[in-house]
Design a protein around this motif. Structure first.
Motif, short mmCIF file in Angstrom:
data_model
loop_
_atom_site.label_atom_id
_atom_site.label_comp_id
_atom_site.label_asym_id
_atom_site.label_seq_id
_atom_site.Cartn_x
_atom_site.Cartn_y
_atom_site.Cartn_z
N ASP A 40 0.81 -1.22 0.00
CA ASP A 40 0.00 0.00 0.00
C ASP A 40 0.84 1.26 0.00
OD1 ASP A 40 -2.16 -1.66 0.07
OD2 ASP A 40 -2.65 -1.31 2.18
N TYR A 41 1.99 1.25 0.65
CA TYR A 41 2.83 2.44 0.77
C TYR A 41 3.97 2.46 -0.26
CZ TYR A 41 0.54 3.12 5.30
OH TYR A 41 -0.40 3.32 6.29
N GLY A 42 4.04 1.41 -1.05
CA GLY A 42 5.14 1.27 -2.01
C GLY A 42 5.68 -0.15 -1.93
N THR A 43 6.88 -0.36 -2.42
CA THR A 43 7.45 -1.70 -2.49
C THR A 43 7.53 -2.34 -1.10
OG1 THR A 43 8.74 -1.11 -4.43
CG2 THR A 43 9.45 -3.05 -3.21
N GLU A 44 6.98 -3.55 -1.01
CA GLU A 44 6.86 -4.25 0.27
C GLU A 44 8.21 -4.74 0.76
OE1 GLU A 44 6.18 -7.14 3.22
OE2 GLU A 44 6.91 -7.71 1.22
N LEU A 45 8.46 -4.58 2.06
CA LEU A 45 9.78 -4.79 2.64
C LEU A 45 10.27 -6.23 2.50
CD1 LEU A 45 12.20 -3.69 4.22
CD2 LEU A 45 10.92 -4.12 6.34
N SER A 46 9.46 -7.21 2.84
CA SER A 46 9.94 -8.60 2.81
C SER A 46 10.22 -9.05 1.38
CB SER A 46 8.95 -9.54 3.49
OG SER A 46 7.71 -9.57 2.78
N PHE A 47 9.40 -8.58 0.42
CA PHE A 47 9.67 -8.93 -0.98
C PHE A 47 11.00 -8.34 -1.42
CE2 PHE A 47 9.88 -7.70 -5.39
CZ PHE A 47 9.64 -8.91 -6.03
N LEU A 48 11.24 -7.07 -1.09
CA LEU A 48 12.47 -6.42 -1.53
C LEU A 48 13.69 -7.06 -0.87
CD1 LEU A 48 13.48 -4.22 -3.41
CD2 LEU A 48 13.47 -2.65 -1.48
N ARG A 49 13.56 -7.43 0.40
CA ARG A 49 14.67 -8.12 1.06
C ARG A 49 15.01 -9.42 0.34
NH1 ARG A 49 16.84 -7.26 6.05
NH2 ARG A 49 16.06 -5.54 7.33
N ALA A 50 13.97 -10.17 -0.03
CA ALA A 50 14.19 -11.44 -0.72
C ALA A 50 14.80 -11.22 -2.10
CB ALA A 50 12.88 -12.21 -0.84
N LEU A 51 14.32 -10.19 -2.81
CA LEU A 51 14.88 -9.89 -4.13
C LEU A 51 16.34 -9.50 -4.03
CD1 LEU A 51 14.35 -9.43 -7.19
CD2 LEU A 51 13.84 -7.04 -6.61
N CYS A 52 16.67 -8.66 -3.06
CA CYS A 52 18.05 -8.19 -2.92
C CYS A 52 18.97 -9.27 -2.36
CB CYS A 52 18.09 -6.92 -2.07
SG CYS A 52 17.32 -5.50 -2.90
N ASP A 53 18.44 -10.17 -1.55
CA ASP A 53 19.23 -11.31 -1.11
C ASP A 53 19.57 -12.20 -2.31
OD1 ASP A 53 20.21 -13.08 1.25
OD2 ASP A 53 18.95 -14.45 0.07
N HIS A 54 18.61 -12.40 -3.19
CA HIS A 54 18.87 -13.16 -4.42
C HIS A 54 19.89 -12.43 -5.29
CE1 HIS A 54 17.86 -15.90 -7.74
NE2 HIS A 54 17.93 -14.84 -8.52
N TRP A 55 19.75 -11.13 -5.36
CA TRP A 55 20.67 -10.30 -6.15
C TRP A 55 22.10 -10.46 -5.64
CZ3 TRP A 55 19.61 -4.29 -6.74
CH2 TRP A 55 20.33 -3.80 -7.85
N ARG A 56 22.24 -10.45 -4.32
CA ARG A 56 23.58 -10.51 -3.73
C ARG A 56 24.20 -11.90 -3.83
NH1 ARG A 56 27.85 -11.41 -2.50
NH2 ARG A 56 29.14 -10.60 -0.79
N HIS A 57 23.39 -12.96 -3.61
CA HIS A 57 23.97 -14.28 -3.43
C HIS A 57 23.72 -15.26 -4.57
CE1 HIS A 57 25.15 -13.23 0.65
NE2 HIS A 57 23.93 -12.77 0.88
N ASP A 58 22.68 -15.07 -5.35
CA ASP A 58 22.30 -16.08 -6.35
C ASP A 58 22.26 -15.57 -7.78
OD1 ASP A 58 21.80 -18.15 -4.36
OD2 ASP A 58 20.02 -16.99 -3.81
N PHE A 59 22.02 -14.30 -7.99
CA PHE A 59 21.93 -13.76 -9.34
C PHE A 59 23.28 -13.83 -10.03
CE2 PHE A 59 22.18 -10.01 -12.20
CZ PHE A 59 21.23 -10.41 -13.13
N ASP A 60 23.30 -14.39 -11.23
CA ASP A 60 24.54 -14.58 -11.98
C ASP A 60 24.61 -13.54 -13.10
OD1 ASP A 60 26.68 -15.41 -13.51
OD2 ASP A 60 26.10 -17.52 -13.56
N TRP A 61 25.33 -12.45 -12.84
CA TRP A 61 25.41 -11.39 -13.84
C TRP A 61 26.14 -11.86 -15.09
CZ3 TRP A 61 23.42 -7.63 -16.16
CH2 TRP A 61 24.17 -6.81 -17.01
#
Length: 389
Positions: A40-61
């Motif tokens: 409701d207020y913008g990007t949801e915190l738990s979703f963004l944490r999960a996305l950024c955790d994937h970005w940091r540890h699993d995403f293969d640039w």
């Protein structure tokens, strides 16, 4: 780079850029969120944490780079601006030239799954007669085109860049396709040089009532409901547009410095503008979302991307009435599109609409979200123009 030069390009981001990204992700200072706030207020915190955790540890640039480099890319300079673009020649000699242009907050990442089927349909189980030679530019100011260098780079100038690019590549007649800003750019191309366009295809279309005093006159009940929905949408969802049209520089400091801030700003639009039923991952995988976000991060172009709003919609720069477009036009309406324009309104600008298709599923990022349906609809539209081009 000389103005006329066209040079091959490959995506090859230095290791230190990725290391810096990881360091910033590790040092994120997270905000609070109210209980049960959801989105409701913008990007949801738990979703963004999960996305950024994937970005940091699993995403293969490096795997993402391989996807970007799977098709030939080039760089040139037009009107004082750097232009990155894909140019994929079909193996079919009678393929139709096509220039396809993305929008905001997208990029050429939206097209990675359609470039193959469009250029080599036989390899994807299709008909050779549906082949295209595809040109897909990064709008100057976006992605590998790099930040724009001059004030006043607006939709009209972007259209002139596209026209000049196709001329430079040797295409005299072609199809133009676009959504979001790409729709405005392709439309401006059709208005400026209609003789160059075989046809125009859009998945985002604008218009206005014939009688502003009676805007709903002649509309169906379904169209009236769509107009009411759009009014409500504008009331609750247009804050980003106002900021980017007035003070993009102020916002850009945070989004350029913080990968989490950038991801929050961009991914919220992919959730809101897609046909995802409230769960963005039903429309896009984490890796797809991050491939697009990375094009802004590694090039530092979120500021210049947002500047396109300022140059077109900012103080004293409100767009004038769009010129009439007489080029044969097709429109694919995906049901979660954020601008459900009535056909009668679109007719006030596009005077030769020859195809209007209501798609079963999908939203604003049509080629990205529904690549197969997008390709099928574009092929169906263009078939009637192939013999007479």
């Amino acid at each position: 780079m000389a103005e006329e030069a066209v040079q091959p390009f490959r995506c090859d981001v230095p290791d230190e850029v990725i290391a810096d990204l990881h360091d910033r992700l590790d040092r994120t200072r997270w905000p609070d969120q109210l209980p049960d706030a959801d989105w409701d207020y913008g990007t949801e915190l738990s979703f963004l944490r999960a996305l950024c955790d994937h970005w940091r540890h699993d995403f293969d640039w490096r795997a993402a780079e391989a996807r970007f480099n799977a098709f030939p890319q080039f760089m040139t300079e037009i009107d004082g601006e750097q232009v990155h673009f894909y140019h994929i020649r079909s193996p079919e000699p009678d393929a139709v030239p096509l220039i396809i242009t993305h929008g905001y907050p997208g990029s050429v990442a939206e097209f990675l799954d359609i470039l193959g089927p469009l250029t080599d349909p036989v390899a994807y189980g299709g008909n050779r007669r549906d082949a295209f030679h595809v040109v897909a530019p990064s709008i100057p100011g976006y992605g590998f085109s790099g930040p724009t260098r001059q004030r006043g780079f607006n939709i009209a100038r972007a259209a002139k860049v596209n026209l000049r690019l196709m001329e430079r590549l040797g295409y005299d007649r072609y199809i133009a396709q676009g959504g979001d800003w790409g729709s405005g750019i392709s439309t401006a191309m059709a208005a400026m040089q209609p003789e160059r366009l075989i046809a125009l295809h859009l998945n985002f279309i604008v218009g206005f009532p014939a009688d502003p005093a009676n805007p709903l006159e002649g509309l169906t009940e379904k169209e009236k409901a769509a107009v009411a929905w759009k009014e409500n949408y504008d009331l609750h969802e247009h804050g980003y547009r106002i900021i980017q049209s007035t003070k993009p520089q102020s916002l850009a400091y945070g989004l350029t410095d913080s990968p989490v801030g950038l991801a929050a700003w961009v991914v919220e639009k992919f959730k809101t503008w897609s046909d995802c039923g409230g769960n963005v991952e039903t429309s896009f995988s984490k890796d797809q979302l991050l491939e697009n976000i990375m094009l802004y991060w590694v090039t530092g172009t979120i500021n210049s991307a947002m500047r396109l709003y300022y140059e077109g919609n900012g103080p004293g720069r409100a767009p004038s009435q769009l010129a009439k477009v007489n080029v044969p036009t097709g429109y694919a309406f995906f049901p979660a599109e954020i601008r459900p324009t009535p056909r009668a309104w679109a007719n006030q600008i596009y005077t030769n609409i020859v195809r209007w298709t209501e798609m079963p599923k999908g939203g604003h990022f049509a080629a990205f979200e529904q690549p197969t349906a997008f390709v099928d609809e574009l092929r169906a539209f263009v078939r009637e123009f192939r013999s007479g081009r």
